[in-house]
Motif scaffolding. Structure first.
Motif, PDB file in Angstrom:
ATOM      1  N   THR A 344       0.833  -1.203   0.000  1.00  0.00           N
ATOM      2  CA  THR A 344       0.000   0.000   0.000  1.00  0.00           C
ATOM      3  C   THR A 344       0.863   1.246   0.000  1.00  0.00           C
ATOM      4  N   CYS A 361       1.819   3.996   8.570  1.00  0.00           N
ATOM      5  CA  CYS A 361       2.489   2.967   7.775  1.00  0.00           C
ATOM      6  C   CYS A 361       3.163   1.925   8.663  1.00  0.00           C
ATOM      7  N   ASN A 365       3.407  -2.664   8.772  1.00  0.00           N
ATOM      8  CA  ASN A 365       4.573  -3.349   8.237  1.00  0.00           C
ATOM      9  C   ASN A 365       4.812  -4.587   9.091  1.00  0.00           C
ATOM     10  N   ILE A 373       4.158  -1.061   3.535  1.00  0.00           N
ATOM     11  CA  ILE A 373       3.253   0.086   3.574  1.00  0.00           C
ATOM     12  C   ILE A 373       4.088   1.343   3.421  1.00  0.00           C
ATOM     13  N   GLN A 374       3.856   2.088   2.360  1.00  0.00           N
ATOM     14  CA  GLN A 374       4.685   3.225   1.981  1.00  0.00           C
ATOM     15  C   GLN A 374       3.985   4.554   2.281  1.00  0.00           C
ATOM     16  N   PHE A 375       4.749   5.501   2.814  1.00  0.00           N
ATOM     17  CA  PHE A 375       4.308   6.894   2.897  1.00  0.00           C
ATOM     18  C   PHE A 375       4.734   7.552   1.595  1.00  0.00           C
TER      19      PHE A 375
END
Length: 469
Positions: A344, A361, A365, A373-375
């Protein structure tokens, strides 16, 4: 220091070393943009610079309107050379806006023009650039090749036939062209008439008779499979905010029949329909191993008069102040609780949400995927020096910037790819200044590796596009 020289935005020797020796020459993976795939497939040649540079660019349109330029010269019936003249006259007044940097970077990188653009040299620049653009050496594929683009992900609706992606795949260039699944209209139930028409289109293309909510999901599942077979590995959603319901306050099939019969849903019914549809879509993405993207926080179409005149995406959107944390957490947790949470990428438009998104995020993880999970990078109004630095500093402080998948253009223009250079220079300058201060070790090789990962290798490993696997 001279404006826009080789060391533009690079304030220390370490910054310069990181950029020139590690970042500058890397290919580009542009995993989110709004380029028209038909123009890529056909290797389209533009008639002049106005058509390739100003058409569809609502960033420039907003600036021109602010300066009192009449709509006739922006989206109206003025001749292309007249529109360019008005933009050139506007450029000197965009100082300290990223448009000033982007404009001159693009003129320099694509056309070799180093003089500053203004009203007095507009005709000369228009003639010189248009002579170049109107040639095979400036076709769409050639322009992407000039910038060492390796992947282009367009933004495509579930009802799209993807014939242009298929056409390109039969005669590809050196970069991959892939669709990204943007199903926002499948749950845009605010206007029943528009929605019913969309459902008819989706029914036709999926060959599913959509008479219920379950039928809708079946049609979307069919389209996801079709997109996957055509190289799609990402979905994308542009939303004000996510919604979450811990229990079902309504029967979803009743809501579906209500809206498709032409009745308006109330606010809570609308939110529940969006929640249920998106939740089921996200489970489908997970089954395919896709990455899902959520662009959250835009307040769209604020000017009703201009919306009626020009339609959406014409420069009348702004930052919204929607509550994000609680529903976002619950939505992601609902998927994670059944181990159906895909990779995501979360993008916020309101800078007040930087810390919320960066820390969110980390909640999801789970060690299964590096940087699962990416910012996401600074988006839209935050796609400028302060916005990108703030995003990267927040990610560094509250997450791990070493796993960041980096930049994208989010653009409708084939001349926008120097934005990757802009990002890379800002990134290298952040690291270089910290190395100069002793905040980071002066280990050029290791810092250079981190820079290269953020600019290219993380995205390559994360998205796993067919041509890169």
């Amino acid at each position: 220091m001279t404006f826009l020289d080789d060391d533009f935005l690079l304030e220390t020797d370490f910054s310069k070393k990181l950029y020139h020796d590690y970042a500058k020459g890397l290919p580009i993976i542009d995993y989110h943009n709004h380029l028209p795939p038909d123009q890529i497939a056909s290797n389209y040649v533009f008639e002049n610079i106005t058509q390739i540079w100003l058409a569809g660019d609502h960033y420039k349109w907003r600036a021109m309107r602010t300066l009192g330029v009449k709509e006739h010269f922006i989206t109206g019936e003025a001749e292309d050379h007249e529109k360019f003249q008005k933009w050139a006259e506007s450029v000197p007044y965009t100082v300290r806006n990223p448009l000033y940097h982007w404009t001159h970077l693009e003129l320099k990188r694509y056309f070799g023009i180093e003089e500053l653009l203004h009203g007095n040299n507009a005709q000369e620049v228009y003639n010189a650039t248009s002579e170049l653009t109107n040639s095979p050496n400036f076709s769409t594929r050639t322009l992407l090749g000039k910038m060492k683009v390796e992947v282009v992900c367009t933004t495509d609706d579930p009802i799209d036939h993807l014939e242009h992606h298929q056409q390109y795949a039969k005669n590809p260039s050196r970069f991959g062209l892939f669709p990204a699944f943007r199903p926002d209209k499948s749950f845009a139930v605010e206007n029943p008439i528009t929605y019913r028409y969309y459902i008819q289109q989706l029914s036709a293309v999926s060959q599913v008779n959509i008479a219920s909510f379950d039928d809708l999901l079946q049609a979307l599942k069919q389209r996801i499979a079709y997109f996957h077979d055509n190289g799609c590995r990402l979905s994308d959603h542009g939303l004000e905010q996510l919604y979450f319901f811990s229990h079902a306050p309504y029967d979803i099939n009743t809501l579906f029949k209500k809206v498709t019969s032409g009745a308006l849903l109330n606010k809570e019914e609308t939110h529940y329909f969006k929640f249920r549809t998106l939740l089921e879509l996200c489970k489908m993405y997970h089954a395919k191993g896709w990455t899902q993207q959520f662009h959250l926080g835009a307040m769209r179409n604020n000017n009703s008069r201009m919306f009626q005149k020009l339609g959406p995406d014409t420069g009348f959107d702004s930052i919204g102040d929607y509550a994000q944390a609680t529903a976002l957490s619950s939505f992601l947790n609902e998927l994670d609780s059944t181990d159906q949470l895909s990779k995501t990428v979360l993008y916020n438009l309101n800078p007040n949400d930087n810390e919320v998104f960066a820390t969110m995020c980390g909640n999801f993880n789970d060690g299964s995927i590096r940087g699962k999970i990416q910012f996401g990078s600074g988006w839209w109004f935050l796609d400028q020096i302060d916005g990108m630095e703030a995003q990267m500093n927040t990610l560094s402080n509250m997450g791990l910037i070493a796993t960041f998948v980096g930049m994208l253009t989010d653009s409708r223009s084939f001349l926008s790819f120097p934005r990757h250079e802009y990002f890379r220079r800002i990134l290298c300058n952040l690291f270089g200044k910290d190395m100069q201060k002793g905040i980071l070790p002066q280990d050029e090789a290791w810092m250079g590796k981190i820079i290269q990962d953020i600019c290219y290798y993380n995205a390559k490993d994360y998205f796993q596009f067919p041509s890169l696997s």
